[in-house]
Design an enzyme around this catalytic site. Structure first.
Site, PDB file in Angstrom:
ATOM      1  CG  ASP A  89     -18.494   9.922  13.518  1.00  0.00           C
ATOM      2  OD1 ASP A  89     -19.438   9.272  14.004  1.00  0.00           O
ATOM      3  OD2 ASP A  89     -17.624  10.504  14.208  1.00  0.00           O
ATOM      4  CG  LEU A 145      -2.154 -10.047   2.361  1.00  0.00           C
ATOM      5  CD1 LEU A 145      -2.572 -10.849   1.143  1.00  0.00           C
ATOM      6  CD2 LEU A 145      -1.211 -10.842   3.244  1.00  0.00           C
ATOM      7  CB  CYS A 146      -1.239  -3.028   3.033  1.00  0.00           C
ATOM      8  SG  CYS A 146      -0.901  -1.469   2.262  1.00  0.00           S
ATOM      9  CG  HIS A 147       4.745  -4.321   1.489  1.00  0.00           C
ATOM     10  ND1 HIS A 147       3.986  -4.723   0.419  1.00  0.00           N
ATOM     11  CD2 HIS A 147       5.673  -5.284   1.679  1.00  0.00           C
ATOM     12  CE1 HIS A 147       4.444  -5.878  -0.028  1.00  0.00           C
ATOM     13  NE2 HIS A 147       5.471  -6.243   0.719  1.00  0.00           N
ATOM     14  CG  MET A 167      -3.464  -0.794  -1.190  1.00  0.00           C
ATOM     15  SD  MET A 167      -5.055  -0.931  -2.045  1.00  0.00           S
ATOM     16  CE  MET A 167      -6.172  -1.090  -0.686  1.00  0.00           C
ATOM     17  CD  GLU A 168       0.087   2.809   1.634  1.00  0.00           C
ATOM     18  OE1 GLU A 168       0.681   1.927   2.267  1.00  0.00           O
ATOM     19  OE2 GLU A 168      -0.148   2.710   0.410  1.00  0.00           O
TER      20      GLU A 168
END
Length: 164
Positions: A128, A75-77, A113-114
């Site tokens: 990793d 739901l992130c733009h 969010m980014e």
């Protein structure tokens, strides 16, 4: 706290309509911590790791992740980013690594969010690249440290300078 804007009147998930919101400068900073053995930090600092340049690779991975956040979070733009910067800093006394991300856009919604995605993917990349020499690593303390812009105004985590 306001209502849940990602739910419609029936409780179904939806993307929030931001079309009526003003386009303004938005910035968010996020961070994460990856703890590991002291010998692992020493190997990274000395450039003695099996997969090469850990810090620069993780920083690049974080920037790339910030640009792909809307592909990962349903739901992130999707936002045009003006800046995405990630720093991974060795912290021998921890021992481990401090990861910081800063993201800027000019748009109708924020970039928290980014920034979180950038910090997280940078940490995952460190993991990793080092898992062959240290299986005991732990990534945590992923958090938003500050945000600037938007209707809710500026915010900074208490006790933080914002300059980490």
């Amino acid at each position: 706290m306001t209502g849940l804007t990602h739910l419609d009147e029936t409780g179904r998930a939806r993307m929030v309509d931001v079309s009526a919101k003003p386009t303004t400068r938005r910035e968010a900073k996020a961070s994460a911590v990856l703890t590991c053995q002291r010998a692992t930090v020493d190997a990274v600092v000395a450039g003695r790791t099996p997969k090469g340049a850990v810090i620069s690779t993780a920083e690049l991975a974080g920037v790339m992740a910030a640009k792909r956040t809307a592909d990962l979070i349903p739901l992130c733009h999707p936002l045009p980013l003006a800046k995405a910067e990630v720093t991974v800093r060795a912290a021998p006394d921890l021992p481990g690594f401090h990861i910081a991300a800063s993201v800027v856009t000019t748009g109708p919604t924020g970039v928290e969010m980014e920034a979180l995605t950038a910090a997280t993917v940078a940490g995952l990349t460190v993991y990793d690249m080092l898992k062959a020499i240290d299986r005991d690593m732990v990534m945590g303390a992923v958090r938003v440290d500050s945000k600037v812009g938007g209707a809710s105004g500026d915010w900074q985590r208490e006790g933080e300078s914002g300059d980490e």
